[in-house]
Design an enzyme around this catalytic site. Structure first.
Site: not given
Length: 310
Positions: A176, A204-207, A227-228, A230
């Site tokens: 990211t 899927r959606v991350g942070d 970043t990491g 999510g």
């Protein structure tokens, strides 16, 4: 005039030191430095914090070294679903997109959502219709193809597994990407962009595109790009958590950012890092992984481009 400053990241969880060659290290640092200098030049010439974070992230999206834009990983369907968010701290305006395909610079589309729509967050087909309405040219699948990314996907294709891009078994590119900045007027902004996780399914959606989780900006406190892992950043509302500790507990930027990454995120079992800047131009870049591709530059003479905890 307020001090100006900018910080960028290209993902937490880097190549372990035994796998990092001198050639790869130079390539990563050059790409980070280019993005950093591009964003800083925008600030130095009187541009806004939002201008600076957008151009810095666009530079990182254009590099195949990072998991965003051109370097986005493959989904289970063999496509590239990208997410991005941008926010400015004066009026707390924000824009975000998720699950977009064929967009060369998702961060630009996120900014258009902020400035050219009445909404904050557009996703999937709706976001694509918005892009087409604005005349975006869609890149062919070949633009996003990268042999190492393809090999990552082939290793777990057809399974129920997925792979966070910064996991230790990766032997290639990470991350990211994001930027935070403070301009001459003391306005802060944050931008974050990602290609998600290899072999991801079910939309899927991350942070990264979620305001408050992976991206946040408020002139009263700070701007943050994360970043990491999510899912953990979403559950911890990490970006906003840094701001809250500053606003309601009176923490300094450094103390708040460190507390969230080293303690609060860790309590959930999450790994990763963040970059943050406050309205006085102070910068923090904590992480709890072996490294984080990162850099910063300020008008008071600080400049760093780093990978490991050194």
């Amino acid at each position: 005039m307020n001090p100006i400053s900018i910080a960028i990241h290209g993902g937490a969880g880097t190549l372990v030191k035994g796998q990092m060659t001198s050639e790869k290290e130079v390539a990563y640092k050059n790409a980070l430095d280019m993005a950093l200098e591009t964003g800083y030049a925008m600030l130095h010439e009187g541009g806004t914090a939002v201008d600076a974070v957008e151009v810095a992230v666009r530079s990182l999206e254009d590099s195949p070294l990072f998991n965003a834009g051109k370097g986005a990983v493959f989904t289970a369907e063999g496509t590239h679903e990208m997410d991005a968010a941008i926010m400015e701290g004066k009026d707390r305006k924000a824009g975000a997109v998720s699950l977009v395909t064929g967009i060369k610079n998702p961060i630009a589309l996120a900014r258009d959502v902020m400035n050219k729509s009445e909404h904050v967050f557009l996703a999937g087909e709706g976001a694509m219709q918005f892009a087409k309405k604005l005349g975006y040219t869609l890149e062919p699948l070949s633009y996003f193809y990268d042999a190492l990314r393809y090999q990552q996907w082939q290793e777990i294709k057809g399974t129920d597994g997925f792979q966070l891009d910064h996991s230790l078994k990766k032997d290639s590119k990470f991350g990211t990407v994001g930027a935070v900045a403070c301009d001459k007027d003391g306005t802060v902004a944050a931008a974050t962009s990602t290609g998600g996780m290899t072999n991801k399914k079910w939309g899927r959606v991350g942070d990264s595109p979620m305001i408050g989780a992976g991206n946040y900006a408020n002139n009263k406190t700070c701007a943050v790009s994360c970043t990491g892992s999510g899912e953990f950043f979403i559950r911890g509302v990490v970006a906003y958590d840094v701001s809250c500790l500053m606003e309601y507990k009176g923490y300094s930027l450094e103390k708040a950012a460190s507390e969230v990454i080293r303690n609060r995120l860790g309590e959930l079992g999450g790994d990763g890092g963040l970059i943050a800047v406050d309205a006085k131009g102070n910068i923090a870049m904590p992480f709890n992984t072996e490294g984080m591709y990162r850099g910063c530059k300020t008008s008071e003479g600080r400049k760093e481009v780093l990978i490991y905890n050194d």
